[in-house]
Design a protein around this motif. Structure first.
Motif, PDB file in Angstrom:
ATOM      1  N   PHE A 148      36.078  17.089  31.112  1.00  0.00           N
ATOM      2  CA  PHE A 148      36.072  17.937  29.930  1.00  0.00           C
ATOM      3  C   PHE A 148      35.199  19.155  30.228  1.00  0.00           C
ATOM      4  N   VAL A 149      35.298  20.168  29.394  1.00  0.00           N
ATOM      5  CA  VAL A 149      34.474  21.364  29.504  1.00  0.00           C
ATOM      6  C   VAL A 149      33.581  21.433  28.280  1.00  0.00           C
ATOM      7  N   ASP A 150      32.284  21.582  28.504  1.00  0.00           N
ATOM      8  CA  ASP A 150      31.325  21.651  27.403  1.00  0.00           C
ATOM      9  C   ASP A 150      30.333  22.774  27.695  1.00  0.00           C
ATOM     10  N   GLN A 151      30.246  23.715  26.750  1.00  0.00           N
ATOM     11  CA  GLN A 151      29.334  24.848  26.907  1.00  0.00           C
ATOM     12  C   GLN A 151      29.558  25.565  28.239  1.00  0.00           C
ATOM     13  N   GLY A 152      30.814  25.697  28.601  1.00  0.00           N
ATOM     14  CA  GLY A 152      31.147  26.404  29.823  1.00  0.00           C
ATOM     15  C   GLY A 152      30.910  25.636  31.101  1.00  0.00           C
ATOM     16  N   ARG A 153      30.652  24.333  30.975  1.00  0.00           N
ATOM     17  CA  ARG A 153      30.422  23.501  32.163  1.00  0.00           C
ATOM     18  C   ARG A 153      31.544  22.488  32.307  1.00  0.00           C
ATOM     19  N   PHE A 154      32.045  22.346  33.521  1.00  0.00           N
ATOM     20  CA  PHE A 154      33.052  21.338  33.834  1.00  0.00           C
ATOM     21  C   PHE A 154      32.334  20.045  34.192  1.00  0.00           C
ATOM     22  N   LEU A 155      32.604  18.984  33.411  1.00  0.00           N
ATOM     23  CA  LEU A 155      31.898  17.713  33.577  1.00  0.00           C
ATOM     24  C   LEU A 155      32.889  16.568  33.742  1.00  0.00           C
ATOM     25  N   CYS A 156      32.467  15.564  34.481  1.00  0.00           N
ATOM     26  CA  CYS A 156      33.315  14.390  34.738  1.00  0.00           C
ATOM     27  C   CYS A 156      32.524  13.113  34.516  1.00  0.00           C
ATOM     28  N   LYS A 157      33.238  12.022  34.321  1.00  0.00           N
ATOM     29  CA  LYS A 157      32.628  10.701  34.342  1.00  0.00           C
ATOM     30  C   LYS A 157      33.673   9.696  34.807  1.00  0.00           C
ATOM     31  N   ARG A 158      33.212   8.614  35.385  1.00  0.00           N
ATOM     32  CA  ARG A 158      34.127   7.626  35.961  1.00  0.00           C
ATOM     33  C   ARG A 158      34.831   6.850  34.846  1.00  0.00           C
ATOM     34  N   GLY A 159      36.087   6.489  35.130  1.00  0.00           N
ATOM     35  CA  GLY A 159      36.855   5.755  34.137  1.00  0.00           C
ATOM     36  C   GLY A 159      37.588   4.578  34.736  1.00  0.00           C
ATOM     37  N   TYR A 160      37.903   3.605  33.903  1.00  0.00           N
ATOM     38  CA  TYR A 160      38.712   2.435  34.268  1.00  0.00           C
ATOM     39  C   TYR A 160      38.155   1.707  35.496  1.00  0.00           C
ATOM     40  N   GLU A 161      36.861   1.565  35.544  1.00  0.00           N
ATOM     41  CA  GLU A 161      36.257   0.889  36.697  1.00  0.00           C
ATOM     42  C   GLU A 161      36.488  -0.616  36.675  1.00  0.00           C
ATOM     43  N   GLU A 162      37.010  -1.122  35.561  1.00  0.00           N
ATOM     44  CA  GLU A 162      37.294  -2.555  35.472  1.00  0.00           C
ATOM     45  C   GLU A 162      38.620  -2.924  36.141  1.00  0.00           C
ATOM     46  N   TRP A 163      39.415  -1.942  36.518  1.00  0.00           N
ATOM     47  CA  TRP A 163      40.688  -2.252  37.176  1.00  0.00           C
ATOM     48  C   TRP A 163      40.456  -3.030  38.459  1.00  0.00           C
ATOM     49  N   LYS A 164      41.283  -4.017  38.680  1.00  0.00           N
ATOM     50  CA  LYS A 164      41.196  -4.790  39.915  1.00  0.00           C
ATOM     51  C   LYS A 164      42.594  -5.130  40.399  1.00  0.00           C
ATOM     52  N   ASN A 165      42.690  -5.392  41.691  1.00  0.00           N
ATOM     53  CA  ASN A 165      43.975  -5.722  42.291  1.00  0.00           C
ATOM     54  C   ASN A 165      44.411  -7.129  41.916  1.00  0.00           C
ATOM     55  N   PHE A 166      45.696  -7.388  42.089  1.00  0.00           N
ATOM     56  CA  PHE A 166      46.162  -8.767  41.986  1.00  0.00           C
ATOM     57  C   PHE A 166      45.455  -9.596  43.057  1.00  0.00           C
ATOM     58  N   SER A 167      45.235 -10.855  42.748  1.00  0.00           N
ATOM     59  CA  SER A 167      44.577 -11.723  43.721  1.00  0.00           C
ATOM     60  C   SER A 167      45.470 -11.906  44.946  1.00  0.00           C
ATOM     61  N   GLU A 168      44.869 -12.252  46.060  1.00  0.00           N
ATOM     62  CA  GLU A 168      45.613 -12.411  47.314  1.00  0.00           C
ATOM     63  C   GLU A 168      46.651 -13.525  47.229  1.00  0.00           C
ATOM     64  N   THR A 169      46.437 -14.473  46.321  1.00  0.00           N
ATOM     65  CA  THR A 169      47.376 -15.587  46.184  1.00  0.00           C
ATOM     66  C   THR A 169      48.559 -15.249  45.281  1.00  0.00           C
ATOM     67  N   SER A 170      48.530 -14.059  44.650  1.00  0.00           N
ATOM     68  CA  SER A 170      49.630 -13.663  43.761  1.00  0.00           C
ATOM     69  C   SER A 170      50.740 -13.030  44.590  1.00  0.00           C
ATOM     70  N   THR A 171      51.640 -13.862  45.067  1.00  0.00           N
ATOM     71  CA  THR A 171      52.703 -13.394  45.954  1.00  0.00           C
ATOM     72  C   THR A 171      54.082 -13.423  45.304  1.00  0.00           C
ATOM     73  N   SER A 172      54.181 -13.943  44.100  1.00  0.00           N
ATOM     74  CA  SER A 172      55.480 -14.045  43.425  1.00  0.00           C
ATOM     75  C   SER A 172      55.415 -13.379  42.058  1.00  0.00           C
ATOM     76  N   SER A 173      56.584 -13.213  41.448  1.00  0.00           N
ATOM     77  CA  SER A 173      56.644 -12.631  40.101  1.00  0.00           C
ATOM     78  C   SER A 173      55.867 -13.477  39.108  1.00  0.00           C
ATOM     79  N   ILE A 174      56.010 -14.795  39.194  1.00  0.00           N
ATOM     80  CA  ILE A 174      55.292 -15.684  38.278  1.00  0.00           C
ATOM     81  C   ILE A 174      53.789 -15.522  38.453  1.00  0.00           C
ATOM     82  N   ASP A 175      53.320 -15.467  39.704  1.00  0.00           N
ATOM     83  CA  ASP A 175      51.886 -15.296  39.946  1.00  0.00           C
ATOM     84  C   ASP A 175      51.361 -14.031  39.283  1.00  0.00           C
ATOM     85  N   ARG A 176      52.099 -12.941  39.462  1.00  0.00           N
ATOM     86  CA  ARG A 176      51.636 -11.665  38.907  1.00  0.00           C
ATOM     87  C   ARG A 176      51.730 -11.657  37.386  1.00  0.00           C
ATOM     88  N   VAL A 177      52.790 -12.235  36.832  1.00  0.00           N
ATOM     89  CA  VAL A 177      52.910 -12.307  35.379  1.00  0.00           C
ATOM     90  C   VAL A 177      51.746 -13.094  34.795  1.00  0.00           C
TER      91      VAL A 177
END
Length: 373
Positions: free
Chosen positions: A120-149
């Protein structure tokens, strides 16, 4: 022109926001990706855009509902890869290139998402912050559609895929199926996208900056994409007049789950019940717990109502822990770059500087007196 993503189509839905469409045209003119801008407004804004739009960028006036534009967007995709982008946000080119490389190197992947920064821009400054840091990959054992579902069903929560880079065949199937039907609640489509992508195949969260999410505008909420309080998911689910939509949504989720390889109809039925009704209960519990904590609600209200002078004083005078509660915190490129590096996130400083330049220009144009921009 900076090249390297010529096999990618970027689909950008918009509605009557010429300032941000002009920004997208200027930004993507530096790259060789194909860009399709789908405007759902009643009146075209073509006369408010540059006359010399590059050939790889197409502005298409489609005065139809948001879900219809996205379900039909596949008609404009001729490249190997494709992604969706809101009209006021950015993808960084290095992240796009890395995502495409992941897809080319691993035939089992259907899509790739990356790390996210709010800006966002605030008072003429371009600022950032980290988002969605809770995202994680599927587990290594999730190899099928059922596993991922299983990893998507409440109370679990999968990483978001809406703004990832996909192989075109899977993206077309995903967005056509999930957006072809209209629902009177704008929050449902994204949940369905996350689930159906897990049915179709494996997606990856890469340690590379990909998506710059804008805090410049509130989310669009209208009759075509209801996202206000009355159109909230629980308001929709509990409304007696919406029960035909709830049942349609449940049946559709069951049908999509049943498309997965090795998934029985009995499993699809049970999983759909858990996904839909379990999702309602999870959201209900979230609201209940939130209501017990007054501070986040007060902070959110104050953030919305406070004048810029108060926000500026707060940023100069209050500790960062307090500012975070108000959502007033943000970091310049120099500091956010350090944070990304410390976390092992790949990025290109020139990409961030380019987005900073475009965002500051947009802010100046938006604040200019009428007739002066």
């Amino acid at each position: 022109m900076i090249s390297g993503i010529s096999d990618l189509t970027v689909v950008i839905p918009t509605i009557s926001r010429p300032l941000f469409v002009r920004r997208q045209v200027s930004y993507w003119a530096e790259f060789d990706a194909q860009v399709v801008i789908l405007d759902g407004a009643a009146n075209s804004i073509r006369d408010q855009l540059p006359n010399d739009i590059p050939q790889q960028i197409r502005y298409i006036h489609q005065p139809i509902k948001f879900n219809q534009r996205l379900s039909h967007a596949k008609e404009f995709v001729k490249t190997e890869f494709v992604c969706l982008l809101p009209d006021d946000e950015f993808f960084v080119p290095q992240g796009l290139s890395r995502a495409i490389k992941y897809l080319r190197d691993d035939s089992e992947l259907i899509g790739v998402v990356g790390k996210v920064l709010y800006f966002f821009v605030d008072q003429g400054r371009f600022l950032c912050k980290r988002g969605y840091e809770e995202w994680k990959n599927f587990s290594e054992t999730s190899t099928s559609s059922i596993d991922r579902v299983e990893e998507c069903l409440p109370p679990n929560k999968a990483h978001k895929v809406q703004f990832g880079v996909f192989r075109s065949a899977e993206w077309k199937e995903l967005f056509f199926e999930c957006y072809r039907d209209f629902y009177s609640c704008g929050y449902l489509y994204e949940r369905m996208l996350n689930l159906y992508s897990a049915v179709l195949g494996k997606t990856l969260v890469m340690d590379e900056l990909l998506w710059m999410r804008s805090m410049e505008n509130p989310p669009i909420s209208n009759d075509a994409v209801p996202r206000d309080d009355r159109g909230g998911m629980l308001g929709w689910a509990d409304d007696p007049s919406m029960q035909h939509e709830v049942q349609h949504y449940l049946s559709k989720v069951e049908r999509l789950i049943s498309k997965g390889k090795g998934i029985s109809q009995d499993y699809a039925r049970k999983a759909a019940q858990q996904f839909v009704y379990g999702g309602f209960e999870k959201h209900r519990l979230k609201i209940k717990n939130s209501n017990k904590r007054l501070w986040p609600r007060i902070a959110k209200l104050m953030m919305r109502k406070s004048p810029k002078s108060l926000r500026l004083w707060a940023k100069r005078s209050l500790p960062s822990s307090v500012l975070t509660g108000f959502d007033w915190s943000g970091y310049p490129i120099s500091l956010i770059s350090e944070q990304l590096s410390e976390r092992g996130v790949g990025f290109c400083i020139e990409d961030l500087q380019r987005i900073e330049r475009y965002s500051l220009d947009t802010d100046r144009e938006a604040r200019a007196p009428v007739g002066k921009n």
